[in-house]
Design a protein around this motif. Structure first.
Motif, PDB file in Angstrom:
ATOM      1  N   ALA A 231      60.788-103.987 -26.625  1.00  0.00           N
ATOM      2  CA  ALA A 231      60.810-103.343 -27.000  1.00  0.00           C
ATOM      3  C   ALA A 231      60.299-102.082 -26.018  1.00  0.00           C
ATOM      4  O   ALA A 231      60.551-100.852 -26.234  1.00  0.00           O
ATOM      5  CB  ALA A 231      59.058-103.259 -28.051  1.00  0.00           C
ATOM      6  N   THR A 232      59.673-102.026 -25.097  1.00  0.00           N
ATOM      7  CA  THR A 232      58.948-101.025 -24.180  1.00  0.00           C
ATOM      8  C   THR A 232      60.199-100.123 -22.870  1.00  0.00           C
ATOM      9  O   THR A 232      60.835 -99.393 -23.233  1.00  0.00           O
ATOM     10  CB  THR A 232      58.146-101.507 -22.749  1.00  0.00           C
ATOM     11  OG1 THR A 232      57.064-101.734 -24.044  1.00  0.00           O
ATOM     12  CG2 THR A 232      57.714-100.356 -21.888  1.00  0.00           C
ATOM     13  N   ALA A 233      61.329-101.640 -22.796  1.00  0.00           N
ATOM     14  CA  ALA A 233      63.072-101.091 -22.361  1.00  0.00           C
ATOM     15  C   ALA A 233      63.912-100.770 -23.477  1.00  0.00           C
ATOM     16  O   ALA A 233      64.284 -99.264 -22.258  1.00  0.00           O
ATOM     17  CB  ALA A 233      63.398-102.409 -21.747  1.00  0.00           C
ATOM     18  N   VAL A 234      63.857-100.579 -24.676  1.00  0.00           N
ATOM     19  CA  VAL A 234      64.961 -99.771 -25.216  1.00  0.00           C
ATOM     20  C   VAL A 234      64.128 -98.465 -25.967  1.00  0.00           C
ATOM     21  O   VAL A 234      65.116 -98.210 -26.382  1.00  0.00           O
ATOM     22  CB  VAL A 234      65.574-101.061 -26.829  1.00  0.00           C
ATOM     23  CG1 VAL A 234      65.942-102.064 -25.703  1.00  0.00           C
ATOM     24  CG2 VAL A 234      64.398-101.586 -27.256  1.00  0.00           C
ATOM     25  N   ASN A 235      63.279 -98.563 -26.202  1.00  0.00           N
ATOM     26  CA  ASN A 235      62.654 -97.606 -26.654  1.00  0.00           C
ATOM     27  C   ASN A 235      60.939 -97.221 -26.654  1.00  0.00           C
ATOM     28  O   ASN A 235      59.890 -97.797 -27.131  1.00  0.00           O
ATOM     29  CB  ASN A 235      62.572 -97.749 -28.301  1.00  0.00           C
ATOM     30  CG  ASN A 235      62.566 -96.646 -29.176  1.00  0.00           C
ATOM     31  OD1 ASN A 235      62.145 -95.343 -28.860  1.00  0.00           O
ATOM     32  ND2 ASN A 235      62.952 -96.229 -30.460  1.00  0.00           N
ATOM     33  N   ARG A 236      61.342 -96.522 -25.076  1.00  0.00           N
ATOM     34  CA  ARG A 236      59.079 -96.715 -24.763  1.00  0.00           C
ATOM     35  C   ARG A 236      58.820 -95.825 -26.104  1.00  0.00           C
ATOM     36  O   ARG A 236      57.221 -95.615 -26.393  1.00  0.00           O
ATOM     37  CB  ARG A 236      59.612 -96.079 -23.585  1.00  0.00           C
ATOM     38  CG  ARG A 236      57.967 -95.521 -23.452  1.00  0.00           C
ATOM     39  CD  ARG A 236      57.499 -96.480 -21.913  1.00  0.00           C
ATOM     40  NE  ARG A 236      59.342 -96.622 -21.024  1.00  0.00           N
ATOM     41  CZ  ARG A 236      59.481 -96.029 -19.934  1.00  0.00           C
ATOM     42  NH1 ARG A 236      58.608 -94.898 -19.211  1.00  0.00           N
ATOM     43  NH2 ARG A 236      61.179 -96.007 -19.294  1.00  0.00           N
ATOM     44  N   LEU A 237      59.300 -94.454 -26.590  1.00  0.00           N
ATOM     45  CA  LEU A 237      58.309 -93.802 -27.931  1.00  0.00           C
ATOM     46  C   LEU A 237      57.605 -94.518 -28.359  1.00  0.00           C
ATOM     47  O   LEU A 237      56.436 -94.431 -28.711  1.00  0.00           O
ATOM     48  CB  LEU A 237      59.594 -92.285 -27.938  1.00  0.00           C
ATOM     49  CG  LEU A 237      58.580 -91.685 -29.061  1.00  0.00           C
ATOM     50  CD1 LEU A 237      57.520 -91.022 -28.599  1.00  0.00           C
ATOM     51  CD2 LEU A 237      59.728 -91.256 -29.806  1.00  0.00           C
ATOM     52  N   ALA A 238      58.805 -94.807 -29.440  1.00  0.00           N
ATOM     53  CA  ALA A 238      58.642 -96.239 -30.532  1.00  0.00           C
ATOM     54  C   ALA A 238      57.147 -97.067 -29.916  1.00  0.00           C
ATOM     55  O   ALA A 238      56.671 -97.668 -30.679  1.00  0.00           O
ATOM     56  CB  ALA A 238      59.688 -97.186 -30.730  1.00  0.00           C
ATOM     57  N   ALA A 239      57.394 -97.545 -28.610  1.00  0.00           N
ATOM     58  CA  ALA A 239      56.433 -99.113 -28.028  1.00  0.00           C
ATOM     59  C   ALA A 239      55.080 -98.063 -28.246  1.00  0.00           C
ATOM     60  O   ALA A 239      54.166 -98.666 -28.215  1.00  0.00           O
ATOM     61  CB  ALA A 239      57.199 -99.426 -27.021  1.00  0.00           C
ATOM     62  N   ARG A 240      55.364 -97.467 -27.990  1.00  0.00           N
ATOM     63  CA  ARG A 240      54.228 -96.623 -27.727  1.00  0.00           C
ATOM     64  C   ARG A 240      53.026 -96.102 -28.922  1.00  0.00           C
ATOM     65  O   ARG A 240      52.381 -96.388 -29.593  1.00  0.00           O
ATOM     66  CB  ARG A 240      53.833 -94.974 -27.232  1.00  0.00           C
ATOM     67  CG  ARG A 240      54.025 -95.038 -25.468  1.00  0.00           C
ATOM     68  CD  ARG A 240      54.641 -93.937 -24.717  1.00  0.00           C
ATOM     69  NE  ARG A 240      53.397 -93.528 -25.015  1.00  0.00           N
ATOM     70  CZ  ARG A 240      52.953 -92.252 -24.511  1.00  0.00           C
ATOM     71  NH1 ARG A 240      53.727 -91.460 -23.948  1.00  0.00           N
ATOM     72  NH2 ARG A 240      51.611 -91.959 -23.963  1.00  0.00           N
ATOM     73  N   LEU A 241      54.081 -95.430 -29.823  1.00  0.00           N
ATOM     74  CA  LEU A 241      53.527 -95.416 -31.330  1.00  0.00           C
ATOM     75  C   LEU A 241      53.177 -97.069 -32.108  1.00  0.00           C
ATOM     76  O   LEU A 241      52.488 -96.584 -33.144  1.00  0.00           O
ATOM     77  CB  LEU A 241      54.702 -95.089 -32.188  1.00  0.00           C
ATOM     78  CG  LEU A 241      54.851 -93.353 -31.939  1.00  0.00           C
ATOM     79  CD1 LEU A 241      56.294 -92.808 -32.499  1.00  0.00           C
ATOM     80  CD2 LEU A 241      53.632 -92.602 -32.131  1.00  0.00           C
ATOM     81  N   VAL A 242      53.753 -97.196 -31.840  1.00  0.00           N
ATOM     82  CA  VAL A 242      53.338 -99.371 -32.555  1.00  0.00           C
ATOM     83  C   VAL A 242      52.029 -99.256 -31.745  1.00  0.00           C
ATOM     84  O   VAL A 242      51.663-101.087 -31.954  1.00  0.00           O
ATOM     85  CB  VAL A 242      54.036-100.373 -33.053  1.00  0.00           C
ATOM     86  CG1 VAL A 242      55.197-100.053 -33.376  1.00  0.00           C
ATOM     87  CG2 VAL A 242      54.810-100.911 -31.251  1.00  0.00           C
TER      88      VAL A 242
ATOM     89  N   LEU B 297      56.441-106.639 -33.758  1.00  0.00           N
ATOM     90  CA  LEU B 297      55.256-105.510 -33.079  1.00  0.00           C
ATOM     91  C   LEU B 297      54.802-104.435 -33.274  1.00  0.00           C
ATOM     92  O   LEU B 297      54.213-103.802 -33.107  1.00  0.00           O
ATOM     93  CB  LEU B 297      56.976-105.483 -31.971  1.00  0.00           C
ATOM     94  CG  LEU B 297      57.478-106.060 -31.161  1.00  0.00           C
ATOM     95  CD1 LEU B 297      58.867-105.941 -30.799  1.00  0.00           C
ATOM     96  CD2 LEU B 297      56.809-106.571 -30.258  1.00  0.00           C
ATOM     97  N   GLY B 298      54.778-104.490 -34.659  1.00  0.00           N
ATOM     98  CA  GLY B 298      54.586-103.606 -35.811  1.00  0.00           C
ATOM     99  C   GLY B 298      53.092-103.296 -35.505  1.00  0.00           C
ATOM    100  O   GLY B 298      51.975-102.351 -36.193  1.00  0.00           O
ATOM    101  N   ALA B 299      52.845-104.876 -36.080  1.00  0.00           N
ATOM    102  CA  ALA B 299      50.847-105.080 -35.557  1.00  0.00           C
ATOM    103  C   ALA B 299      50.845-105.637 -34.139  1.00  0.00           C
ATOM    104  O   ALA B 299      49.481-106.176 -34.349  1.00  0.00           O
ATOM    105  CB  ALA B 299      51.249-106.874 -36.600  1.00  0.00           C
ATOM    106  N   TRP B 300      51.126-105.223 -33.159  1.00  0.00           N
ATOM    107  CA  TRP B 300      50.842-105.340 -32.168  1.00  0.00           C
ATOM    108  C   TRP B 300      49.047-105.005 -31.373  1.00  0.00           C
ATOM    109  O   TRP B 300      48.532-105.516 -31.120  1.00  0.00           O
ATOM    110  CB  TRP B 300      51.333-104.904 -30.878  1.00  0.00           C
ATOM    111  CG  TRP B 300      51.239-104.322 -29.999  1.00  0.00           C
ATOM    112  CD1 TRP B 300      50.824-103.613 -29.211  1.00  0.00           C
ATOM    113  CD2 TRP B 300      51.361-105.823 -28.867  1.00  0.00           C
ATOM    114  NE1 TRP B 300      50.283-104.277 -27.831  1.00  0.00           N
ATOM    115  CE2 TRP B 300      51.156-105.364 -27.090  1.00  0.00           C
ATOM    116  CE3 TRP B 300      52.342-106.739 -28.577  1.00  0.00           C
ATOM    117  CZ2 TRP B 300      51.415-106.107 -26.527  1.00  0.00           C
ATOM    118  CZ3 TRP B 300      52.573-107.557 -27.590  1.00  0.00           C
ATOM    119  CH2 TRP B 300      51.738-106.920 -26.416  1.00  0.00           C
TER     120      TRP B 300
END
Lengths: 290, 233
Positions: A169-180, B99-102
């Motif tokens: 997730a961090t690799a494909v979309n850093r912004l979204a990774a931070r937002l989750v 991952l939403g529930a990370w």
């Protein structure tokens, strides 16, 4: 035939090490867009630390384990103190930083270890196995088996665990990774540690065959980089295939042409890839629905 | 519940928010209406902690959060559905939800997952499909569902109707209403001002980084300047 099998095995053995170095490049590149040219130093640290801990009287399996942990600590420190502090710098600056770190690590190894070549005893003896006329070192099989185990473990980790998916997730979309709620800095640091561990294991496995000294990382980083480019930068399967293909090309070039051209193969591969197929063997244009 | 005061933020030397203040009370839908480049996305990203701020304060449930990291804001209960959906395209629908529930990964998330699958049956059918293969409307539903997996108390929605057919826009807005009924507090950013004001309790109008009007949804809908600028009346 015997000759061919001989070259095949030496190519696969060296190729497996290139593949592991290329995997290290891939992991860090995916997590952080950084091409870590200090990757080869992890290989050096794995071999050299094991050798010197062994000389200090520590049993070799334990020494190897400690060497891997030490390399991981160096990887974390590299991320924390060199990459993280330059956050926001452009890719070229970050690559320069990794080259600087690689020179630093080499220098430190020269001071704290020494400038001699060292070896480790082969894990299962050094009596060659005869196979259709070729002589195969048992350690070659250890290297191949070790590479397979690492690839399977890494794949299982990435594909089957939530932490592995967070890395993707961090690799494909850093912004979204931070937002989750993923702490992407820790994920990137973690990728550096895993890459370091993979490099160190490769260094330990190959030392009985190729020897090690403070300087082996430079060429390995270049070869691993060539392998990653050949397979397609950022693609794990590409790194493995690229490593094996590069190892085989080198072995056959050395065997059938001249061993003097062995190291030129990697550079030819880089140039060919850049000119002919910059995406690499497994790379393809991104397709995404919006 | 959320209180933003004199917030300033920008990109390089260009300031995008010139001291923005907004309030969101618990269980409200508050909408932020404004044109392209008015600073709507910048404000939402600043609240989530993924856009650096230069001045001002952000309070969430009476705690100052403007210095905390993005991941700890999610853990506090602020989730965002970002503009352009931003799914993890190569990962499956179910992985995106997991991952939403990370932020709650050490707790049992089965209840949220079944809630999400019950309310978005389409996601349940496509749980093994890579998110990048979904249609635009399905992707938007997944983006909302992924944010719900964090079990937020405040949901930030950035242009959920962007690029969708009108019938899908209605569906999305129905979902937003349903979430409010479930007790969620929502800050909704929309270019489609009419649709947003139709479901919101209150609204703010933002223009070039400043709040220029505020009031109940009714008041804004009947405000002549808002009508002229955003409702095409």
């Amino acid at each position: 035939m015997a000759e061919f099998v001989q070259f095949l095995f030496s190519g696969l053995t060296v190729g497996a090490v290139y593949a592991l170095v290329a995997l290290g490049f891939t992991l860090i590149y995916n997590a952080s867009d950084v091409i870590n040219f200090a990757q080869g130093e992890f290989v050096m640290l794995g071999g050299m630390t094991t050798v010197f801990l062994g000389l200090a009287g520590i049993p070799l399996p334990l020494a190897a384990l400690l060497a891997v942990i030490f390399a991981m600590a160096v990887g974390l420190a590299l991320h924390r103190f060199a990459i993280e502090t330059a956050r926001g710098a452009n890719a070229v600056s970050l690559i320069m930083i990794t080259i600087g770190a690689s020179i630093f690590l080499r220098g430190a190894a020269q001071v704290f270890f020494d400038k001699q070549f060292h070896t480790l005893p082969a894990f299962f003896g050094s009596e060659p196995i005869r196979f259709v006329g070729a002589a195969i070192l048992p350690q070659s099989l250890v290297v191949l088996a070790g590479a397979v185990v690492i690839v399977v473990l890494l794949w299982t980790f990435i594909d089957r665990t939530l932490l592995g998916k967070a890395v993707i997730a961090t690799a494909v979309n850093r912004l979204a990774a931070r937002l989750v709620g993923i702490d992407t800095r820790r994920i990137v640091g973690f990728s550096f540690a895993i890459s370091a561990a993979i490099g160190a294991v490769a260094g330990i496995l190959i030392t009985p065959i190729t020897l090690t000294n403070y300087d082996v990382g430079t060429l390995l980083a270049l070869k691993g980089f060539a392998a990653a480019m050949l397979g397609g930068m950022g693609i794990a399967a590409g790194a493995v295939i690229g490593g094996l293909v590069l190892g085989l090309l080198e072995a056959f070039a050395a065997g059938y042409l001249s061993s003097q051209y062995k190291d030129a193969v990697a550079f030819l591969v880089i140039l060919t890839v850049l000119f002919v197929m910059p995406q690499g063997l497994l790379g393809r244009a991104k397709v995404e629905r919006v | 519940m959320l209180s933003v005061k004199d917030l300033r933020s920008g990109y390089g030397r260009i300031e995008a928010l010139h001291g923005v203040s907004i309030e969101v009370e618990a269980s409200e839908i508050v909408t932020l209406v404004g044109g392209n480049g008015a600073g709507k996305t910048t404000l939402l990203r600043a609240i989530s902690g993924v856009q650096p701020i230069t001045a001002g304060e952000i309070r969430f449930e009476d705690a100052r959060i403007e210095r905390s990291a993005a991941h700890s804001r999610v853990a506090r209960g602020i989730a965002q559905v970002p503009e352009g959906r931003q799914l993890f395209a190569p990962l499956t629908v179910e992985d995106n939800l997991a991952l939403g529930a990370w932020s709650r990964r050490n707790t049992d998330v089965a209840a949220e997952l079944s809630y999400v699958y019950e309310h978005f049956p389409m996601l349940s059918e496509m749980r093994r499909t890579p998110a990048g293969m979904l249609s635009g409307g399905q992707q938007q539903m997944l983006a909302i569902a992924r944010a719900l997996m964090a079990k937020p108390r405040l949901l930030l929605l950035d242009e959920p109707s962007m690029g969708l057919a009108p019938i899908l826009v209605d569906q999305i807005l129905l979902v937003v209403r349903e979430l409010k009924r479930r007790g969620l507090t929502i800050l909704l950013v929309e270019q489609n001002a009419r649709a947003a004001l139709a479901i919101a309790d209150r609204g703010y109008v933002i223009e070039t980084g400043q709040i220029t009007a505020t009031g109940t949804a009714q008041e804004l809908l009947s405000d002549s300047r808002v009508q002229a600028a955003y409702l095409g009346v």
